[in-house]
Design a protein around this motif. Structure first.
Motif, PDB file in Angstrom:
ATOM      1  N   CYS A   1       0.828  -1.204   0.000  1.00 53.00           N
ATOM      2  CA  CYS A   1       0.000   0.000   0.000  1.00 53.00           C
ATOM      3  C   CYS A   1       0.866   1.258   0.000  1.00 53.00           C
ATOM      4  N   THR A   2       2.048   1.186   0.611  1.00 50.73           N
ATOM      5  CA  THR A   2       2.986   2.306   0.617  1.00 50.73           C
ATOM      6  C   THR A   2       4.174   1.949  -0.274  1.00 50.73           C
ATOM      7  N   ARG A   3       4.527   2.838  -1.188  1.00 54.14           N
ATOM      8  CA  ARG A   3       5.676   2.616  -2.065  1.00 54.14           C
ATOM      9  C   ARG A   3       6.690   3.725  -1.817  1.00 54.14           C
ATOM     10  N   GLY A   4       7.890   3.350  -1.373  1.00 52.82           N
ATOM     11  CA  GLY A   4       8.916   4.338  -1.065  1.00 52.82           C
ATOM     12  C   GLY A   4       8.776   4.839   0.362  1.00 52.82           C
ATOM     13  N   ALA A   5       8.990   6.151   0.555  1.00 52.04           N
ATOM     14  CA  ALA A   5       8.890   6.749   1.894  1.00 52.04           C
ATOM     15  C   ALA A   5       8.158   8.090   1.795  1.00 52.04           C
ATOM     16  N   PHE A   6       7.262   8.335   2.762  1.00 51.69           N
ATOM     17  CA  PHE A   6       6.467   9.567   2.787  1.00 51.69           C
ATOM     18  C   PHE A   6       6.677  10.272   4.123  1.00 51.69           C
ATOM     19  N   ILE A   7       6.658  11.598   4.095  1.00 52.22           N
ATOM     20  CA  ILE A   7       6.820  12.367   5.340  1.00 52.22           C
ATOM     21  C   ILE A   7       5.627  13.298   5.526  1.00 52.22           C
ATOM     22  N   GLN A   8       5.308  13.536   6.799  1.00 49.47           N
ATOM     23  CA  GLN A   8       4.237  14.481   7.117  1.00 49.47           C
ATOM     24  C   GLN A   8       4.645  15.290   8.342  1.00 49.47           C
ATOM     25  N   LEU A   9       4.459  16.598   8.248  1.00 51.97           N
ATOM     26  CA  LEU A   9       4.846  17.504   9.320  1.00 51.97           C
ATOM     27  C   LEU A   9       3.665  17.748  10.255  1.00 51.97           C
ATOM     28  N   LEU A  10       3.903  17.621  11.567  1.00 47.02           N
ATOM     29  CA  LEU A  10       2.853  17.832  12.571  1.00 47.02           C
ATOM     30  C   LEU A  10       3.283  18.932  13.535  1.00 47.02           C
ATOM     31  N   LYS A  11       2.339  19.779  13.871  1.00 44.59           N
ATOM     32  CA  LYS A  11       2.605  20.864  14.814  1.00 44.59           C
ATOM     33  C   LYS A  11       2.359  20.365  16.233  1.00 44.59           C
ATOM     34  N   LEU A  12       3.319  20.575  17.128  1.00 39.95           N
ATOM     35  CA  LEU A  12       3.151  20.201  18.537  1.00 39.95           C
ATOM     36  C   LEU A  12       2.645  21.432  19.296  1.00 39.95           C
ATOM     37  N   LYS A  13       1.444  21.338  19.838  1.00 38.50           N
ATOM     38  CA  LYS A  13       0.811  22.506  20.474  1.00 38.50           C
ATOM     39  C   LYS A  13       1.178  22.630  21.947  1.00 38.50           C
ATOM     40  N   ARG A  14       1.143  21.523  22.657  1.00 38.77           N
ATOM     41  CA  ARG A  14       1.365  21.596  24.105  1.00 38.77           C
ATOM     42  C   ARG A  14       2.658  20.844  24.445  1.00 38.77           C
ATOM     43  N   THR A  15       3.748  21.544  24.443  1.00 41.53           N
ATOM     44  CA  THR A  15       5.023  20.929  24.824  1.00 41.53           C
ATOM     45  C   THR A  15       5.714  21.827  25.827  1.00 41.53           C
ATOM     46  N   SER A  16       6.352  21.197  26.763  1.00 42.86           N
ATOM     47  CA  SER A  16       7.084  21.957  27.769  1.00 42.86           C
ATOM     48  C   SER A  16       8.495  22.265  27.297  1.00 42.86           C
TER      49      SER A  16
END
Length: 606
Positions: free
Chosen positions: A69-84
């Motif tokens: 189902c996945t061919r190769g490599a994919f990236i996705q950026l996520l925003k971290l809202k609550r981090t110390s």
């Protein structure tokens, strides 16, 4: 998601990826702030639930289905809202499943090893996803990736990994499988020790944790099955969701606390350097695991030893032939040529039989005979091919010797003829000019005109002989000595500076010497300077010895032979090996031996 690696071509389109990574900070309006980035990747065999795990943890939508189902490599950026902590973004990397049955065996092996090395090296932490309790498939891939990391000396890599065993329902699995985890760690430690020894870095790497951060007690998780019953009449297991969220929380916590975070510019540079290093590394990726590397290295070492002895005997035969031909009269050549042809055929028949017998015995008695057997047929065929190639080269050398001897005889006759002709022309010129009153300059001009005319006639008769391409021969000799492992490096070095190009002196590089480990940490920098100075002095000794050897060969050899080139370079390598064995406070690397042999080759060509 953004496609990082093209699954069909197994290639990272660097121009496109670099352009995207340049634009992302602008879109986020965080160019000045230098936002911190923590990279999480996942790796596992096909259909082991990698994309599902990431989707469950982070609420994203990587493709999921049966098969590829996945061919190769994919990236996705996520925003971290609550981090110390100071980490603003999480970059998630989803990858194609390894060991895909749709791909050919050899193609799959190299592709999987390249992808695993790239993905593990890319991330701050990699989730090694395993369906069930046994990590055997991933263990093989981890061994190859670790060996590749050790070989990539120019990249400072220290990634982390986390093993996730899915579909393990027993709540006591962590306790019951502790022995298996200990064996896994022991096995990885052994492979790291061997790989470090192979790359002459045994002082730096002794255990798996020195290459990849991993704690067998803390970094192994066990997950329940995703479904409560068999699909389609089933629901998602709430325990799986809870375990996924616990893992997500621990990853976010790790991202906040970790000191090893990227910014977008540093991540862009890291991707570029890592992919270039993966492309340069071809040797390790051709093997399934470290046991195969060990078995093949043992076979390669023995083969090189046998072929070295074989080539020494071939060189001895060629030297004897040369002495015999040049000490004989041209009139005796018919009988002598027939005699030498027969002796060459008999010698090579005997040596081929000897090589094949040694090969047969090796495959019966070596430590990893069950693994090495797969290379038996190819090895024995290569022995036959090498014997045939050297036999043909020796016959060609024989024909060249006889031709050179005839040419020499012919040149001796021509020399006598030319001497008489020039003497006659000079006498005629003297008689012609005897009655004329000429000053010294006019006489010299008349003689020079006569000499130039005669010289052109001589050169026209002697310049038709073909010359051997010594530069190509020396290049092949270097590749033969460092065969398999270093050919890519040699090709790159030759592209940047050919064998025909010479410099005033050999330049010692930072990757040419390995001081003892304590030198870099506990002893002041002056000792490092001492090591470099000593290495430069020893290099001058090596080059002087090589120059003397080249002068000796040029003085005594009437005809160039590839065996002479091989012997010269092997003698140079042996001198470096003996110096390393004596241990003078530091040792020379394999990179140094390659550069030194190329420099000696340039000297010999000149």
């Amino acid at each position: 998601p953004l496609e990082l690696m093209d699954g069909d071509a197994s290639h990272v389109p660097m121009t496109w990826v670099m352009a995207v990574l340049d634009e992302v900070p602008k879109l986020l309006q965080e160019g000045k702030k230098r936002a911190k980035l923590f990279v999480v990747s996942v790796l596992g065999v096909q259909s082991s639930g990698k994309s599902t795990l990431l989707n469950t943890m982070f609420g994203i939508k990587f493709a999921v289905s049966a098969g590829r189902c996945t061919r190769g490599a994919f990236i996705q950026l996520l925003k971290l809202k609550r981090t110390s902590g100071s980490c603003e973004h999480l970059l998630v990397v989803d990858t194609e499943g390894l060991r895909a049955p749709e791909l050919e065996s050899m193609k799959m092996l190299k592709r999987d090893n390249e992808m695993a090395t790239f993905v593990i090296g890319l991330a701050n932490i990699t989730i090694i996803n395993i369906m069930g309790e046994a990590p055997s498939e991933m263990q093989d891939i981890m061994q190859t990736a670790v060996h590749a990391f050790i070989r990539m000396k120019k990249i400072d890599l220290k990634p982390s990994c986390l093993f996730v065993h899915q579909n393990v329902a027993d709540v006591t699995a962590g306790t019951k499988l502790s022995e298996g985890r200990a064996k896994l760690t022991e096995s990885l430690n052994e492979m790291v020790e061997y790989a470090a020894k192979e790359e002459q870095l045994e002082d730096k790497y002794k255990v798996f944790d020195q290459v990849v951060n991993f704690d067998a007690e803390k970094d192994v998780k066990y997950f329940n099955s995703l479904w409560t019953r068999s699909p389609p009449m089933s629901s998602v297991n709430p325990e799986y969701s809870e375990q996924s969220q616990e893992l997500k929380s621990s990853l976010i916590c790790l991202a906040s606390e970790s000191r090893q975070k990227f910014t977008f510019p540093t991540f862009k540079k890291h991707v570029s350097l890592l992919w270039k290093s993966v492309l340069m590394e071809s040797y390790v990726f051709s093997f399934k695991n470290m046991l195969e590397v060990i078995a093949y290295s043992e076979l390669d070492s023995k083969s090189c030893q046998w072929l070295h002895m074989f080539q020494s005997k071939v060189l001895e035969l060629q030297i004897k032939m040369e002495k015999k031909v040049f000490s004989s009269n041209v009139e005796e050549f018919d009988n002598l040529e027939e005699e030498l042809t027969m002796s060459i055929n008999l010698m090579f028949e005997s040596h081929q039989r000897e090589l094949l017998e040694k090969g047969e015995k090796f495959f019966e008695s070596c430590d990893h005979a069950d693994i090495a057997i797969k290379w038996k047929e190819d090895t024995l065929i290569s022995f036959k091919h090498i014997c045939r190639k050297h036999q043909d080269q020796t016959h060609e050398y024989r024909r060249t010797l006889f031709q050179n001897r005839r040419d020499r005889k012919h040149l001796d006759n021509m020399r006598t003829t030319f001497y008489r002709e020039i003497q006659g022309h000079v006498e005629k010129l003297a008689l012609k000019l005897q009655e004329q009153t000429l000053d010294k300059e006019q006489l010299e001009r008349e003689f020079e005109d006569l000499w130039e005319k005669q010289k052109k006639e001589i050169l026209a008769m002697t310049q038709n002989r073909s010359r051997m391409n010594v530069e190509l021969s020396i290049e092949n000799c270097v590749k033969e000595i460092f065969r398999h492992k270093e050919n890519d490096k040699i090709n790159m070095k030759l592209v940047s500076r050919g064998l025909g190009e010479t410099t005033e002196r050999f330049v010692l590089e930072s990757d040419h010497i390995i001081p003892p480990e304590f030198v870099w940490t506990k002893v002041r920098a002056s000792y490092r300077e001492y090591c470099v100075t000593s290495a430069e002095r020893q290099t001058r000794f090596f080059l002087i010895a090589a120059k003397d050897r080249v002068d000796c060969i040029c003085k005594h050899a009437n005809t160039y032979s590839k065996m002479l080139g091989l012997k010269l370079l092997r003698e140079t390598c042996d001198k470096v090996d003996k110096y390393n064995e004596a241990f003078q406070g530091f040792s020379f690397t394999e990179e140094y031996k390659i550069d030194l042999c190329l420099e000696v080759g340039r000297m010999a060509i000149k």
